[in-house]
Design a protein around this motif. Structure first.
Motif, PDB file in Angstrom:
ATOM      1  N   GLN A 225      73.067  27.152  12.445  1.00  0.00           N
ATOM      2  CA  GLN A 225      73.533  28.321  11.697  1.00  0.00           C
ATOM      3  C   GLN A 225      74.944  28.088  11.162  1.00  0.00           C
ATOM      4  N   ALA A 226      75.810  27.551  12.017  1.00  0.00           N
ATOM      5  CA  ALA A 226      77.194  27.287  11.603  1.00  0.00           C
ATOM      6  C   ALA A 226      77.237  26.224  10.510  1.00  0.00           C
ATOM      7  N   SER A 227      76.430  25.190  10.646  1.00  0.00           N
ATOM      8  CA  SER A 227      76.381  24.121   9.649  1.00  0.00           C
ATOM      9  C   SER A 227      75.868  24.647   8.306  1.00  0.00           C
ATOM     10  N   ALA A 228      74.861  25.516   8.353  1.00  0.00           N
ATOM     11  CA  ALA A 228      74.321  26.094   7.117  1.00  0.00           C
ATOM     12  C   ALA A 228      75.353  26.989   6.440  1.00  0.00           C
ATOM     13  N   GLU A 229      76.087  27.751   7.237  1.00  0.00           N
ATOM     14  CA  GLU A 229      77.133  28.619   6.682  1.00  0.00           C
ATOM     15  C   GLU A 229      78.250  27.789   6.043  1.00  0.00           C
ATOM     16  N   GLN A 230      78.643  26.714   6.715  1.00  0.00           N
ATOM     17  CA  GLN A 230      79.683  25.839   6.167  1.00  0.00           C
ATOM     18  C   GLN A 230      79.218  25.201   4.861  1.00  0.00           C
ATOM     19  N   ALA A 231      77.991  24.720   4.821  1.00  0.00           N
ATOM     20  CA  ALA A 231      77.460  24.081   3.614  1.00  0.00           C
ATOM     21  C   ALA A 231      77.374  25.074   2.459  1.00  0.00           C
ATOM     22  N   LYS A 232      77.039  26.325   2.789  1.00  0.00           N
ATOM     23  CA  LYS A 232      76.958  27.357   1.753  1.00  0.00           C
ATOM     24  C   LYS A 232      78.336  27.627   1.155  1.00  0.00           C
ATOM     25  N   ILE A 233      79.341  27.723   2.015  1.00  0.00           N
ATOM     26  CA  ILE A 233      80.718  27.966   1.547  1.00  0.00           C
ATOM     27  C   ILE A 233      81.199  26.796   0.690  1.00  0.00           C
ATOM     28  N   GLU A 234      80.899  25.566   1.139  1.00  0.00           N
ATOM     29  CA  GLU A 234      81.305  24.375   0.378  1.00  0.00           C
ATOM     30  C   GLU A 234      80.623  24.338  -0.986  1.00  0.00           C
ATOM     31  N   TYR A 235      79.347  24.695  -1.038  1.00  0.00           N
ATOM     32  CA  TYR A 235      78.609  24.681  -2.307  1.00  0.00           C
ATOM     33  C   TYR A 235      79.161  25.739  -3.258  1.00  0.00           C
ATOM     34  N   GLU A 236      79.415  26.947  -2.737  1.00  0.00           N
ATOM     35  CA  GLU A 236      79.983  28.002  -3.581  1.00  0.00           C
ATOM     36  C   GLU A 236      81.367  27.609  -4.093  1.00  0.00           C
ATOM     37  N   GLY A 237      82.156  26.946  -3.223  1.00  0.00           N
ATOM     38  CA  GLY A 237      83.480  26.467  -3.648  1.00  0.00           C
ATOM     39  C   GLY A 237      83.370  25.406  -4.730  1.00  0.00           C
ATOM     40  N   ALA A 238      82.396  24.512  -4.595  1.00  0.00           N
ATOM     41  CA  ALA A 238      82.191  23.466  -5.606  1.00  0.00           C
ATOM     42  C   ALA A 238      81.787  24.087  -6.938  1.00  0.00           C
ATOM     43  N   LEU A 239      80.989  25.131  -6.897  1.00  0.00           N
ATOM     44  CA  LEU A 239      80.591  25.793  -8.145  1.00  0.00           C
ATOM     45  C   LEU A 239      81.789  26.457  -8.818  1.00  0.00           C
ATOM     46  N   LYS A 240      82.664  27.074  -8.021  1.00  0.00           N
ATOM     47  CA  LYS A 240      83.868  27.707  -8.584  1.00  0.00           C
ATOM     48  C   LYS A 240      84.777  26.657  -9.228  1.00  0.00           C
ATOM     49  N   LEU A 241      84.930  25.525  -8.523  1.00  0.00           N
ATOM     50  CA  LEU A 241      85.761  24.455  -9.086  1.00  0.00           C
ATOM     51  C   LEU A 241      85.128  23.858 -10.341  1.00  0.00           C
ATOM     52  N   ALA A 242      83.796  23.819 -10.372  1.00  0.00           N
ATOM     53  CA  ALA A 242      83.108  23.267 -11.543  1.00  0.00           C
ATOM     54  C   ALA A 242      83.326  24.162 -12.762  1.00  0.00           C
ATOM     55  N   LYS A 243      83.376  25.478 -12.551  1.00  0.00           N
ATOM     56  CA  LYS A 243      83.622  26.407 -13.665  1.00  0.00           C
ATOM     57  C   LYS A 243      85.009  26.180 -14.273  1.00  0.00           C
ATOM     58  N   GLN A 244      85.939  25.724 -13.428  1.00  0.00           N
ATOM     59  CA  GLN A 244      87.299  25.459 -13.893  1.00  0.00           C
ATOM     60  C   GLN A 244      87.440  24.031 -14.404  1.00  0.00           C
ATOM     61  N   GLY A 245      86.331  23.269 -14.309  1.00  0.00           N
ATOM     62  CA  GLY A 245      86.353  21.883 -14.787  1.00  0.00           C
ATOM     63  C   GLY A 245      87.001  20.928 -13.805  1.00  0.00           C
ATOM     64  N   LEU A 246      87.119  21.304 -12.533  1.00  0.00           N
ATOM     65  CA  LEU A 246      87.783  20.476 -11.531  1.00  0.00           C
ATOM     66  C   LEU A 246      86.815  19.763 -10.588  1.00  0.00           C
ATOM     67  N   GLN A 247      85.520  19.880 -10.834  1.00  0.00           N
ATOM     68  CA  GLN A 247      84.525  19.283  -9.926  1.00  0.00           C
ATOM     69  C   GLN A 247      83.472  18.553 -10.758  1.00  0.00           C
ATOM     70  N   SER A 248      83.121  17.356 -10.342  1.00  0.00           N
ATOM     71  CA  SER A 248      82.108  16.591 -11.074  1.00  0.00           C
ATOM     72  C   SER A 248      80.708  17.070 -10.691  1.00  0.00           C
ATOM     73  N   GLU A 249      79.746  16.736 -11.536  1.00  0.00           N
ATOM     74  CA  GLU A 249      78.355  17.115 -11.269  1.00  0.00           C
ATOM     75  C   GLU A 249      77.832  16.409 -10.024  1.00  0.00           C
ATOM     76  N   THR A 250      78.324  15.228  -9.764  1.00  0.00           N
ATOM     77  CA  THR A 250      77.909  14.479  -8.572  1.00  0.00           C
ATOM     78  C   THR A 250      78.328  15.215  -7.313  1.00  0.00           C
ATOM     79  N   SER A 251      79.533  15.729  -7.282  1.00  0.00           N
ATOM     80  CA  SER A 251      80.022  16.483  -6.123  1.00  0.00           C
ATOM     81  C   SER A 251      79.221  17.763  -5.916  1.00  0.00           C
ATOM     82  N   ILE A 252      78.878  18.412  -7.035  1.00  0.00           N
ATOM     83  CA  ILE A 252      78.073  19.634  -6.943  1.00  0.00           C
ATOM     84  C   ILE A 252      76.690  19.300  -6.381  1.00  0.00           C
ATOM     85  N   ALA A 253      76.100  18.208  -6.858  1.00  0.00           N
ATOM     86  CA  ALA A 253      74.776  17.794  -6.386  1.00  0.00           C
ATOM     87  C   ALA A 253      74.822  17.439  -4.897  1.00  0.00           C
ATOM     88  N   GLN A 254      75.914  16.792  -4.468  1.00  0.00           N
ATOM     89  CA  GLN A 254      76.066  16.461  -3.051  1.00  0.00           C
ATOM     90  C   GLN A 254      76.172  17.723  -2.205  1.00  0.00           C
TER      91      GLN A 254
END
Length: 175
Positions: free
Chosen positions: A67-96
């Motif tokens: 449960q904790a691992s899933a919550e952490q991964a969800k937060i990381e994915y949402e953060g990557a999407l926010k950074l991608a909107k600002q152009g600060l995250q590559s598509e590879t990082s988002i896919a990871q």
């Protein structure tokens, strides 16, 4: 002598045997120590009744970790999407991040299923024909817990001579 026709009752005695509708060996899907078996041979059970219970061991801790691992991964994915909107995250990082989220959700579902499989329950109403597990026994996936027999309806099997078949019709009363 005058002979009058009259109806005669025929009694046909058939010797045979009874047979249950279905018989199932209910098995464990996980490994562990049997901690509870509330049924004995001959007991009637209804669908969903507990037949055997396997110990929790470290499964509860693994569920919390998942449960904790899933919550952490969800937060990381949402953060990557926010950074991608600002152009600060590559598509590879988002896919990871997305792959990590999917993997952690799969582990969480696996942990939940494993906890649910601790209780081996009756798949249908029936009678316990044979007990396979004892308390304290270590079981593995595929180990038999009990043999459950469905007695409703019962099938009666008997043999009738060919010359008597003319007198038997579907729906006839029998005792």
């Amino acid at each position: 002598a005058t002979i009058h026709a009259s109806e005669q009752s025929r009694v046909l005695t058939v010797r045979g045997r009874t047979q249950n509708k279905r018989s199932v060996v209910v098995q464990s899907q996980i490994n562990g120590l049997v901690v509870n078996r509330p049924v004995e041979r001959g007991d009637r059970v209804t669908e969903g009744d507990l037949l055997c219970q396997i110990s929790v061991e470290d499964r509860q801790a693994r569920l919390k970790e998942s449960q904790a691992s899933a919550e952490q991964a969800k937060i990381e994915y949402e953060g990557a999407l926010k950074l991608a909107k600002q152009g600060l995250q590559s598509e590879t990082s988002i896919a990871q991040s997305k792959a990590k989220l999917a993997a952690s959700e799969a582990r969480l579902k696996e942990s939940e299923l494993e906890l649910a499989r601790l209780n081996i329950v009756a798949p249908f109403d029936g009678v316990v024909e044979k007990v396979e597990m004892e308390i304290g026994q270590y079981v593995t996936p595929g180990s038999a817990c009990i043999t459950l027999v469905d007695l409703n309806p019962m099938l009666l099997i008997g043999q009738v001579a060919e010359n008597e078949l003319l007198f038997i019709k579907p729906g006839q009363l029998a005792t």
